[in-house]
Write an enzyme that holds these catalytic residues in place. Structure first.
Site, PDB file in Angstrom:
ATOM      1  N   GLU A 251       0.698  -1.390  -0.185  1.00  0.00           N
ATOM      2  CA  GLU A 251      -0.030   0.173   0.038  1.00  0.00           C
ATOM      3  C   GLU A 251       1.099   1.211   0.082  1.00  0.00           C
ATOM      4  O   GLU A 251       0.415   2.262  -0.848  1.00  0.00           O
ATOM      5  CB  GLU A 251      -1.066   0.127   1.423  1.00  0.00           C
ATOM      6  CG  GLU A 251      -2.037  -0.896   0.919  1.00  0.00           C
ATOM      7  CD  GLU A 251      -1.790  -2.257   1.362  1.00  0.00           C
ATOM      8  OE1 GLU A 251      -0.713  -2.508   1.783  1.00  0.00           O
ATOM      9  OE2 GLU A 251      -2.684  -3.241   1.267  1.00  0.00           O
TER      10      GLU A 251
ATOM     11  N   HIS B 282      -9.857  -4.558  10.959  1.00  0.00           N
ATOM     12  CA  HIS B 282     -10.559  -4.321   9.514  1.00  0.00           C
ATOM     13  C   HIS B 282     -11.669  -3.622   9.704  1.00  0.00           C
ATOM     14  O   HIS B 282     -12.723  -3.614   8.542  1.00  0.00           O
ATOM     15  CB  HIS B 282     -10.758  -5.721   8.945  1.00  0.00           C
ATOM     16  CG  HIS B 282      -9.684  -6.341   8.573  1.00  0.00           C
ATOM     17  ND1 HIS B 282      -8.403  -6.802   9.208  1.00  0.00           N
ATOM     18  CD2 HIS B 282      -9.412  -6.963   7.072  1.00  0.00           C
ATOM     19  CE1 HIS B 282      -7.651  -7.382   8.468  1.00  0.00           C
ATOM     20  NE2 HIS B 282      -8.166  -7.532   7.026  1.00  0.00           N
TER      21      HIS B 282
END
Lengths: 366, 462
Positions: B195, B264
C-alpha cells in the site's frame, strides 16, 4: 566511515564483510553489466564548453550553499536547511545528461543543488529559503519543499524516502504517456533503508518503469555512519533482489558521474527497465545547520576536501586543458556576483502577503 | 569591497553567544573553509568557517567577549585586491533585532494586512436539476461506483485504476468488475500488496499529469499509505505555492464491515477530514456514489473517497442520465422534518432514515441530513436545519472522540448557539476496538434504536 570513492571495483569486495555474513563474490551479482561498461572507460569525454559548464554549475552550487549557510547564521533562513556542499558533482553530472522539458527529477530535502543544476534561477530559490513572496513556492515551502513544474522538477520532499515512490509514479506517467522520458529519483544512504524504497523497486522492475534510482551515499544518515545503519553498505547491490542492475560510481568526479549517467539513461530509454546507481560522495557540512559534528573527525572531512573535492578536481582538468588561472578566477568572480545578487534579492523581497495564508490549499472551489 | 563577518547563530533560537577564541589573527590570509573562530553558547561550541577568500583585516570583537548578539559584525575581511588598512569599521553595529525574516520585522506596516485574514468563503453549488421524466433505475452502490469509473475512463484517457486485485480478480469487492475487459491492463493495474508503495506511485503519477484512482482493498490498509495521502498528496500544492497538482482519488471501503474484528473495522472519515488540502467524500446511496465519484475523478484536488462494504450490495434509485455529476461539498436533505435534525453520512444515513420512520409513528418529524462530503463540510446546511428544528443529533458509525460528530457539535456551539433548544448529542459507536463476537459487535455499533433514543432525549420526550 564512508566508503572511499571508487573508480575500479575491488576484486572481491565481499572479503571485507564480517564473519557472520557469507562472502559474496562479484559473480554473485550478475546484474553489473552496466558497471562493466562504465569501468571500461569511466571518464566522460567532455567538450571544452561542457567542462566549463560543469565547473560553473558546481561552483554555483558551492557558493550558493555557502551563502545559504551564512544567511542561516544571520537568522534570515529558518528551520531546517540541508546544504549540498561536497556533493555537487552528483547533481551536475547526472542532470547534465537529462533531456530538458522531457525527463523528470525528484529528490528529498537536500534539494538546492538539484534545482541549481537544473538551471532554476538562484534568486527564487534563495528567496524561498528566506521565506519571501518571490520564492519559488511563494515562501510557503521553505528549503525542503521546492518545486518547478516548468523544469519538471518535482521536489523537494521532506519525508525520508517518499520521493522514491513518488518518482515511481512520475516514471509510470512517462510510460503511460509513451513520451520517451525517464524519472531520476534521488535519495540518500539513510532513505535507502526505508521500506517503501523496496516496494517501489519491486513495482518499477515488475512494470519495467523508466526510472533511475540514485542513492547519494554521503556516508552518513544524519549522524549515523552507513556501517552502523546498513547491513549491506554496497548500496548498488540493493536492487539485486528485484533484478535491477546496479552501478557503483565515484560521485566526487563529475566526469565519471556523467559517464555513468549516459550508460544508465541509455539502458532505461531502451526500455530495459530501472537502474540503481550508487553515487559515492561526501558532504562537508553537517546534516542540517544544527549538526553537532561529533560523529566524524575533522581530519576525515579535511581529507575529502583536500584530495577528493569535485570542484578542485575539475579545476585541474580545466588548467590541463589550457585554461588559465585568470579565466577560472573570472568565472569564480561571476558566480560570486550571481550568488550575491540572489542573496540581496532574497533579503530585500517582502514576506508573503497575509492573504497568502489561505491560497493554494485546494485548487478548486467547492 | 570589505566583507563583514557577522556573529552567526548556531540554531534558529540562538540570540547571543560568546566569542570564545580567534583562530586567525589580523593580517592572516583566509581561504574558504578555514576555521576563523570558535563560538560558544550554553549548549554547544561551534567553529566559525570562512566562506570568502581574503585577508582578515580587522577584528571587531575581542576573544572572550560574552553575550555577543547574533548579527553583530565581529570582523572584516579584505578582498583579494584590497589593502587591509583601507578597511574601516562599519558605521553601526547591526543586531539581531534589525535582521529581517523569521518572524522578525521586515518593514511591512501593520496596515498591509491583518495577522489573521478573513478566510475566503464560497457557497457550495446545488445539485443539478434532474430533468422531468428521467427514468430512475434501481442500481446497487457497487455498480454505481463501477459505472462512474468506467464513464470517466471513457471520457478522459488520463484516468486509470490501480490497486490490489482490481484487474484480473475483478475487484476484491467486485467494484472494478469488467473494467479490465474494457480498458485493458495499461489502465486497470493490479498491484502487489504494498500500500505504501503504490499509494506513492499513484500520487507521483498524479503529480506527473495522470488521474489515478487508487483503490485500497479497505481503508484499514491505507494506514500503511497514509503518509503519501497526507504528506505527499494533500500538502504539496500548498508547499509549492500552487504549482503542483495532485488530482488523485483514493477510494475503497471504510468503516465496520461484518464480523471482521478491530483491525478491519474502522471509520477513517474524521482522520482524513482533519487534513487541509484533502477532499473527503463518504456517500450513502447509489446516486451520490456515482455522482460524487465522477466529481472526485474530475477534481484537480486529491480526494479520499470512503465507501462502505455493507452498502455495496444495496440498491437505490439512480437517475439514468448521460453524465450524472454532483457537487462536492454540498450536503443533502434526505427527509424533511420540523422537530429535530439528524445529521449523518455513509451507512449512518440508513439508520437515521429508519429512526426517522419510527419517530414519525410517534409524532416526531425528524429532518435527516446526509453530509456526503466530510471536507469541506457543508456547515450552512447543518445550521439552516438547526435554525428550523432547534434540536440536533449526529449519527456516526465511528468512534465518538474527535469525530465528525464532535466537529458538528462544535459548529452548532460556535455558530448555532442561539438556535439550540437542547444540547447537541452524538450517537456513535462505543469507544472500544470493534469486537468479533456477534453479540458484542452488535453492542458496539450504532443502530436506529439508539438514534431514536437520542432524539427523544433532545425533544425531552421519554
Amino acid at each position: 566511515m564512508a566508503k572511499k570513492p571508487r573508480t575500479k571495483k575491488a576484486p572481491a569486495k565481499g572479503k571485507a564483510s564480517s564473519k557472520s555474513q557469507p562472502v559474496a563474490t562479484p559473480e554473485d551479482f550478475v546484474l553489473h553489466s552496466l558497471q562493466e561498461e562504465h569501468e571500461k572507460s569511466p571518464k566522460f569525454d567532455a567538450s571544452p564548453e561542457q567542462l566549463l559548464h560543469f565547473y560553473e554549475q558546481m561552483l554555483l552550487i558551492r557558493r550558493f550553499e555557502e551563502k545559504a549557510g551564512q544567511l542561516y547564521g544571520l537568522g534570515l533562513i529558518g528551520g531546517f536547511c540541508h546544504l549540498y556542499i561536497g556533493q555537487e558533482a552528483v547533481a551536475v553530472g547526472l542532470q547534465s545528461a537529462l533531456t530538458e522539458q522531457l525527463d523528470s527529477v525528484i529528490t528529498g530535502y537536500r534539494d538546492h543543488g538539484h534545482m541549481l543544476a537544473y538551471g532554476i534561477d538562484p534568486k527564487v530559490i534563495m528567496a524561498e529559503l528566506t521565506g519571501r513572496q518571490a520564492g519559488i513556492s511563494k515562501g510557503k515551502g521553505g528549503s525542503m519543499h521546492m518545486f518547478s513544474t516548468e523544469h519538471k522538477f518535482f521536489g523537494g520532499h521532506g519525508i525520508v524516502g517518499a520521493q522514491v515512490a513518488l518518482g515511481g509514479g512520475l516514471a509510470l506517467a512517462h510510460q503511460y504517456n509513451e513520451d520517451g522520458g525517464l524519472c531520476l529519483a534521488y535519495f540518500g544512504d539513510g532513505a535507502a533503508n526505508q521500506g517503501q524504497v523496496y516496494e517501489t523497486f519491486n513495482m518499477a522492475a515488475l512494470w519495467n518503469l523508466p526510472i533511475v534510482f540514485v542513492i547519494e551515499n554521503n556516508g552518513y544518515a544524519m549522524g549515523t555512519a552507513v556501517t552502523r545503519s546498513s547491513a549491506e553498505t554496497e548500496f548498488h547491490r540493493r536492487g539485486t533482489a528485484f533484478r535491477i542492475p546496479g552501478m557503483d560510481v565515484n560521485g566526487m568526479d563529475v566526469l565519471e558521474v556523467r559517464n555513468a549517467a549516459e550508460i544508465a539513461f541509455k539502458h532505461v530509454r531502451d526500455g530495459k527497465g530501472p537502474v540503481l546507481m550508487e553515487l559515492n560522495t561526501y558532504r562537508y557540512r553537517g546534516h542540517s545547520m544544527s549538526d553537532p559534528a561529533k560523529y566524524r573527525t575533522r581530519e576525515e572531512v579535511q581529507e575529502k576536501r583536500d584530495h577528493h573535492d569535485p570542484i578542485d578536481g575539475l579545476k585541474k582538468v580545466l588548467l590541463e586543458s589550457g585554461k588559465t588561472e585568470e579565466e577560472i578566477k573570472a568565472i569564480d568572480k561571476n558566480i560570486r556576483k550571481i550568488v550575491s545578487e540572489a542573496a540581496d534579492f532574497a533579503e530585500n523581497s517582502p514576506e508573503p502577503e497575509a492573504s497568502e495564508l489561505y491560497t493554494d490549499v485546494l485548487v478548486e472551489e467547492y | 569591497m570589505a566583507i563583514e563577518l557577522k556573529m552567526p547563530a548556531l540554531s534558529p533560537t540562538m540570540e547571543e553567544g560568546t566569542l570564545a577564541k580567534w583562530l586567525k589573527q589580523e593580517g592572516d590570509a583566509i581561504e574558504p573553509g578555514d576555521i576563523i573562530a570558535e563560538i560558544e553558547t550554553d549548549k554547544a561550541t561551534m567553529e566559525f568557517e570562512a566562506i570568502d577568500e581574503g585577508t582578515l583585516a580587522k577584528i571587531m570583537v575581542e576573544e572572550g567577549t560574552e553575550n555577543v548578539a547574533v548579527g553583530t559584525v565581529i570582523a572584516m575581511i579584505a578582498g583579494e585586491d584590497e589593502d587591509e588598512s583601507d578597511v574601516s569599521s562599519p558605521a553601526a553595529t547591526e543586531t539581531a533585532a534589525d535582521v529581517p525574516g523569521e518572524g522578525k520585522d521586515v518593514g511591512r506596516s501593520d496596515e498591509d494586512g491583518s495577522i489573521t485574514p478573513e478566510k475566503p468563503k464560497s457557497q457550495p453549488k446545488a445539485d443539478p436539476e434532474i430533468p422531468h421524466g428521467t427514468n430512475m433505475a434501481s442500481i446497487p452502490v457497487r455498480e454505481a461506483l463501477r459505472d462512474a469509473m468506467a464513464e470517466e475512463m471513457r471520457r478522459d484517457e488520463r484516468v486509470f485504476v490501480m490497486g490490489e486485485e482490481v484487474a484480473q480478480y475483478q475487484g476484491a469487492y467486485k467494484v472494478t468488475q469488467g473494467l479490465l475487459d474494457e480498458f485493458g491492463p495499461k489502465r486497470v493495474i493490479d498491484t502487489p500488496i504494498t500500500e505504501y508503495g503504490f499509494a506513492g506511485i499513484g500520487t507521483g503519477a498524479a503529480m506527473g499529469g495522470l488521474r489515478p484512482i487508487v483503490e485500497f482493498m479497505t481503508f484499514n490498509f491505507a494506514m500503511q499509505a497514509i503518509d503519501h495521502i497526507i504528506n505527499s498528496a494533500a500538502k504539496t500544492n500548498y508547499m509549492s505555492g500552487g504549482q503542483m497538482r495532485c488530482p488523485v482519488v483514493f477510494r475503497g471501503p471504510n468503516g465496520a464491515a461484518s464480523r471482521v474484528g478491530a483491525q478491519h473495522s474502522q471509520n477513517y472519515g474524521p482522520w482524513y477530514a482533519s487534513v487541509p488540502g484533502l477532499i473527503v467524500i463518504a456517500p450513502y446511496d447509489s446516486s451520490d456514489a456515482k455522482g460524487l465519484l465522477k466529481a472526485a475523478i474530475r477534481s484537480e484536488d486529491p480526494v479520499v473517497f470512503l465507501e462502505n462494504e455493507l452498502l455495496y450490495g444495496k440498491s437505490f434509485e439512480l437517475p439514468e442520465l448521460d453524465d450524472h455529476v454532483l457537487p462536492i461539498g454540498k450536503a443533502r436533505i434526505m427527509r424533511e422534518g420540523s422537530d429535530v435534525t439528524i445529521v449523518s453520512y455513509s451507512i449512518g444515513v440508513g439508520f437515521a432514515l429508519e429512526a426517522a420512520e419510527t419517530l414519525a409513528g410517534e409524532g416526531i418529524e425528524a429532518e435527516v441530513i446526509d453530509l456526503r462530503t466530510l471536507r469541506p463540510l457543508d456547515k450552512q446546511a447543518v445550521l439552516d436545519s438547526l435554525a428550523k428544528t432547534n434540536r440536533l443529533i449526529i449519527a456516526e458509525e465511528g468512534w465518538p472522540t474527535c469525530s465528525i460528530a464532535s466537529e458538528v457539535q462544535a459548529i452548532c456551539m460556535e455558530e448555532g448557539f442561539d438556535h439550540l433548544d437542547a444540547p447537541v448529542l452524538r450517537v456513535c459507536n462505543e469507544d472500544v476496538p470493534l469486537p468479533y463476537a456477534a453479540n458484542l459487535e452488535k453492542l458496539a455499533l450504532i443502530d436506529a434504536s439508539r438514534i431514536v433514543e437520542a432524539v427523544k432525549k433532545v425533544c425531552y420526550k421519554d
